[in-house]
Design a protein around this motif. Sequence first.
Motif, PDB file in Angstrom:
ATOM      1  N   PHE A 169       0.855  -1.177   0.000  1.00  0.00           N
ATOM      2  CA  PHE A 169       0.000   0.000   0.000  1.00  0.00           C
ATOM      3  C   PHE A 169       0.895   1.232   0.000  1.00  0.00           C
ATOM      4  CE2 PHE A 169      -2.888   2.992   2.113  1.00  0.00           C
ATOM      5  CZ  PHE A 169      -4.102   2.670   1.535  1.00  0.00           C
ATOM      6  N   LEU A 170       0.698   2.117  -0.968  1.00  0.00           N
ATOM      7  CA  LEU A 170       1.488   3.349  -1.075  1.00  0.00           C
ATOM      8  C   LEU A 170       0.562   4.537  -0.933  1.00  0.00           C
ATOM      9  CD1 LEU A 170       3.228   1.182  -2.625  1.00  0.00           C
ATOM     10  CD2 LEU A 170       4.165   3.103  -3.881  1.00  0.00           C
ATOM     11  N   TYR A 171       1.040   5.570  -0.244  1.00  0.00           N
ATOM     12  CA  TYR A 171       0.240   6.782  -0.186  1.00  0.00           C
ATOM     13  C   TYR A 171       1.085   8.024   0.001  1.00  0.00           C
ATOM     14  CZ  TYR A 171       0.252   5.861   4.919  1.00  0.00           C
ATOM     15  OH  TYR A 171       0.607   5.589   6.216  1.00  0.00           O
ATOM     16  N   LYS A 172       0.579   9.076  -0.630  1.00  0.00           N
ATOM     17  CA  LYS A 172       1.157  10.403  -0.532  1.00  0.00           C
ATOM     18  C   LYS A 172       0.358  11.162   0.515  1.00  0.00           C
ATOM     19  CE  LYS A 172       2.491  11.407  -5.269  1.00  0.00           C
ATOM     20  NZ  LYS A 172       3.816  11.223  -4.871  1.00  0.00           N
ATOM     21  N   THR A 173       1.025  12.005   1.312  1.00  0.00           N
ATOM     22  CA  THR A 173       0.306  12.799   2.314  1.00  0.00           C
ATOM     23  C   THR A 173       0.593  14.283   2.135  1.00  0.00           C
ATOM     24  OG1 THR A 173       2.065  12.672   3.982  1.00  0.00           O
ATOM     25  CG2 THR A 173       0.406  10.910   3.992  1.00  0.00           C
ATOM     26  N   THR A 174      -0.374  15.088   2.539  1.00  0.00           N
ATOM     27  CA  THR A 174      -0.268  16.539   2.399  1.00  0.00           C
ATOM     28  C   THR A 174       0.356  17.205   3.618  1.00  0.00           C
ATOM     29  OG1 THR A 174      -2.499  16.864   3.272  1.00  0.00           O
ATOM     30  CG2 THR A 174      -2.259  16.640   0.863  1.00  0.00           C
ATOM     31  N   ASP A 175       0.613  16.448   4.666  1.00  0.00           N
ATOM     32  CA  ASP A 175       1.347  16.962   5.819  1.00  0.00           C
ATOM     33  C   ASP A 175       2.166  15.818   6.395  1.00  0.00           C
ATOM     34  OD1 ASP A 175       2.333  18.667   7.819  1.00  0.00           O
ATOM     35  OD2 ASP A 175       0.370  19.576   8.146  1.00  0.00           O
ATOM     36  N   PHE A 176       3.129  16.170   7.218  1.00  0.00           N
ATOM     37  CA  PHE A 176       4.038  15.181   7.776  1.00  0.00           C
ATOM     38  C   PHE A 176       3.382  14.396   8.905  1.00  0.00           C
ATOM     39  CE2 PHE A 176       6.742  18.501   5.986  1.00  0.00           C
ATOM     40  CZ  PHE A 176       7.534  17.737   5.154  1.00  0.00           C
ATOM     41  N   TYR A 177       3.849  13.176   9.097  1.00  0.00           N
ATOM     42  CA  TYR A 177       3.380  12.350  10.203  1.00  0.00           C
ATOM     43  C   TYR A 177       3.748  13.033  11.515  1.00  0.00           C
ATOM     44  CZ  TYR A 177       3.077   8.418  13.448  1.00  0.00           C
ATOM     45  OH  TYR A 177       2.776   7.612  14.512  1.00  0.00           O
ATOM     46  N   ALA A 178       2.763  13.157  12.395  1.00  0.00           N
ATOM     47  CA  ALA A 178       2.952  13.798  13.701  1.00  0.00           C
ATOM     48  C   ALA A 178       2.286  12.909  14.749  1.00  0.00           C
ATOM     49  CB  ALA A 178       2.348  15.197  13.715  1.00  0.00           C
ATOM     50  N   PRO A 179       3.030  11.963  15.340  1.00  0.00           N
ATOM     51  CA  PRO A 179       2.423  10.992  16.251  1.00  0.00           C
ATOM     52  C   PRO A 179       1.710  11.627  17.439  1.00  0.00           C
ATOM     53  CG  PRO A 179       4.828  10.855  16.327  1.00  0.00           C
ATOM     54  CD  PRO A 179       4.476  11.771  15.206  1.00  0.00           C
ATOM     55  N   GLN A 180       2.125  12.806  17.849  1.00  0.00           N
ATOM     56  CA  GLN A 180       1.472  13.462  18.982  1.00  0.00           C
ATOM     57  C   GLN A 180       0.036  13.889  18.650  1.00  0.00           C
ATOM     58  OE1 GLN A 180       3.915  14.705  17.102  1.00  0.00           O
ATOM     59  NE2 GLN A 180       3.911  16.936  17.027  1.00  0.00           N
TER      60      GLN A 180
END
Length: 181
Positions: free
Chosen positions: A129-140
């Motif tokens: 599964f591949l995906y592009k995101t519009t913001d960075f991963y932020a675990p908080q």
Amino acid sequence: MNVIQTRIPEVLVFEPKVFGDDRGFFFESFNANQFDAAVGQHYDFVQDNHSRSAKNVLRGLHYQIEQAQGKLVRVTQGEVFDVAVDIRQSSPTFGQWVGELLSAENKRQMWIPPGFAHGFLVLSDHAEFLYKTTDFYAPQFECSIRWDDADIGIEWPSDAKPVLSAKDSVASSLRDARKFL
């Protein structure tokens, strides 16, 4: 690129024009001009993610309450049932969901805008599964909603017990989850 509308107007499915012969195939998997025209605005994609999961793995329903991510998702190996849930309280489609079969064979992609929870269930032996995101991963800021929340009522296409992460097994109900305005 063929753009397919779903029951929720902001969630779109993109079906590429595939050119194939006995050597293999070619298709344009992303074109910013076509994407922007289809979704009605410009998004910058800042991160690409790639996961591999076994059959019956269910990931989701995930979202970030701050640094909300739009996701353009696709499958390069196997098949998944991909789901988007509208969790924007001011939306006329709040609490509604759409689901699509995405596979290496159909080469479709689904656009899940910011303000939606997202998840998928692997239907094949394995899926990449591949995906592009519009913001960075932020675990908080990461949140999860239960995959089987009765208030949402997702009709998953399998009766098998899903394999969940520890985080997803204790996810909130939609009623108790943090939501977008």
